[in-house]
Motif scaffolding. Structure first.
Motif, PDB file in Angstrom:
ATOM      1  N   ASN A  21      29.245  85.308   7.677  1.00 51.98           N
ATOM      2  CA  ASN A  21      29.023  86.477   6.831  1.00 51.98           C
ATOM      3  C   ASN A  21      28.675  86.115   5.393  1.00 51.98           C
ATOM      4  O   ASN A  21      28.664  86.982   4.528  1.00 51.98           O
ATOM      5  N   ASN A  22      28.418  84.872   5.123  1.00 53.78           N
ATOM      6  CA  ASN A  22      28.082  84.437   3.770  1.00 53.78           C
ATOM      7  C   ASN A  22      26.662  84.881   3.435  1.00 53.78           C
ATOM      8  O   ASN A  22      25.713  84.455   4.071  1.00 53.78           O
ATOM      9  N   GLN A  23      26.514  85.750   2.452  1.00 52.10           N
ATOM     10  CA  GLN A  23      25.197  86.242   2.026  1.00 52.10           C
ATOM     11  C   GLN A  23      24.940  85.906   0.564  1.00 52.10           C
ATOM     12  O   GLN A  23      24.171  86.590  -0.113  1.00 52.10           O
ATOM     13  N   ASP A  24      25.617  84.874   0.043  1.00 50.90           N
ATOM     14  CA  ASP A  24      25.478  84.491  -1.359  1.00 50.90           C
ATOM     15  C   ASP A  24      24.054  84.064  -1.680  1.00 50.90           C
ATOM     16  O   ASP A  24      23.329  83.544  -0.825  1.00 50.90           O
ATOM     17  N   THR A  25      23.661  84.260  -2.930  1.00 50.04           N
ATOM     18  CA  THR A  25      22.409  83.718  -3.436  1.00 50.04           C
ATOM     19  C   THR A  25      22.768  82.509  -4.279  1.00 50.04           C
ATOM     20  O   THR A  25      23.645  82.587  -5.145  1.00 50.04           O
ATOM     21  N   VAL A  26      22.119  81.389  -4.007  1.00 49.50           N
ATOM     22  CA  VAL A  26      22.419  80.142  -4.715  1.00 49.50           C
ATOM     23  C   VAL A  26      21.130  79.486  -5.191  1.00 49.50           C
ATOM     24  O   VAL A  26      20.036  79.760  -4.686  1.00 49.50           O
ATOM     25  N   TYR A  27      21.279  78.604  -6.175  1.00 52.38           N
ATOM     26  CA  TYR A  27      20.203  77.718  -6.611  1.00 52.38           C
ATOM     27  C   TYR A  27      20.557  76.321  -6.145  1.00 52.38           C
ATOM     28  O   TYR A  27      21.703  75.886  -6.312  1.00 52.38           O
ATOM     29  N   ILE A  28      19.592  75.634  -5.559  1.00 52.99           N
ATOM     30  CA  ILE A  28      19.793  74.234  -5.216  1.00 52.99           C
ATOM     31  C   ILE A  28      18.704  73.416  -5.891  1.00 52.99           C
ATOM     32  O   ILE A  28      17.622  73.926  -6.207  1.00 52.99           O
ATOM     33  N   GLN A  29      19.022  72.158  -6.125  1.00 51.12           N
ATOM     34  CA  GLN A  29      18.054  71.241  -6.741  1.00 51.12           C
ATOM     35  C   GLN A  29      18.105  69.945  -5.957  1.00 51.12           C
ATOM     36  O   GLN A  29      19.187  69.418  -5.680  1.00 51.12           O
TER      37      GLN A  29
END
Length: 120
Positions: free
Chosen positions: A48-56
């Motif tokens: 259920n994880n719907q997080d918005t993240v930034y990855i590099q």
């Protein structure tokens, strides 16, 4: 030139140089966002994880999909697949990508082999 003027000039040049990326993600070069970056090892495979993240990280592999692309990104803490409309990412290229955490359940022989990925 005063120190503050040099810094302002470099920031403006850096921001203008990022204009070649897509609106939802940036081709990073040496650009660093800082505290907004989530290490890939910290992205959890919760259904259920719907997080918005930034990855590099750097692009390791690419796979064409129907009307989209999947890229495997490595940030030295782990690897994750990113599904996107971007077509210009190549192996070895550093990137910063914003995406929603997704989880695909893959039940097989009463075991769960699901995988977490990002959708830009």
């Amino acid at each position: 030139m005063p120190k503050n003027s040099v810094l302002t000039f470099l920031l403006i040049i850096g921001l203008c140089g990022c204009g070649g990326g897509s609106p939802s993600g940036w081709n990073a070069g040496s650009f660093r966002i800082g505290s907004n970056i989530t290490p890939i090892r910290d992205i959890r495979p919760e259904q259920n994880n719907q997080d918005t993240v930034y990855i590099q990280g750097k692009v390791e592999r690419q796979v064409p999909l129907l009307q989209r692309w999947a890229y495997q990104i490595n940030d030295s803490t782990g690897k994750i697949w990113v599904v996107t409309n971007q077509t210009d990412l190549t192996a070895g290229k550093p990137v910063v990508i914003k995406g929603k955490v997704r989880y695909k359940s893959i039940p097989l022989a009463s075991k769960e082999f699901g995988e977490v990925y990002l959708e830009e």
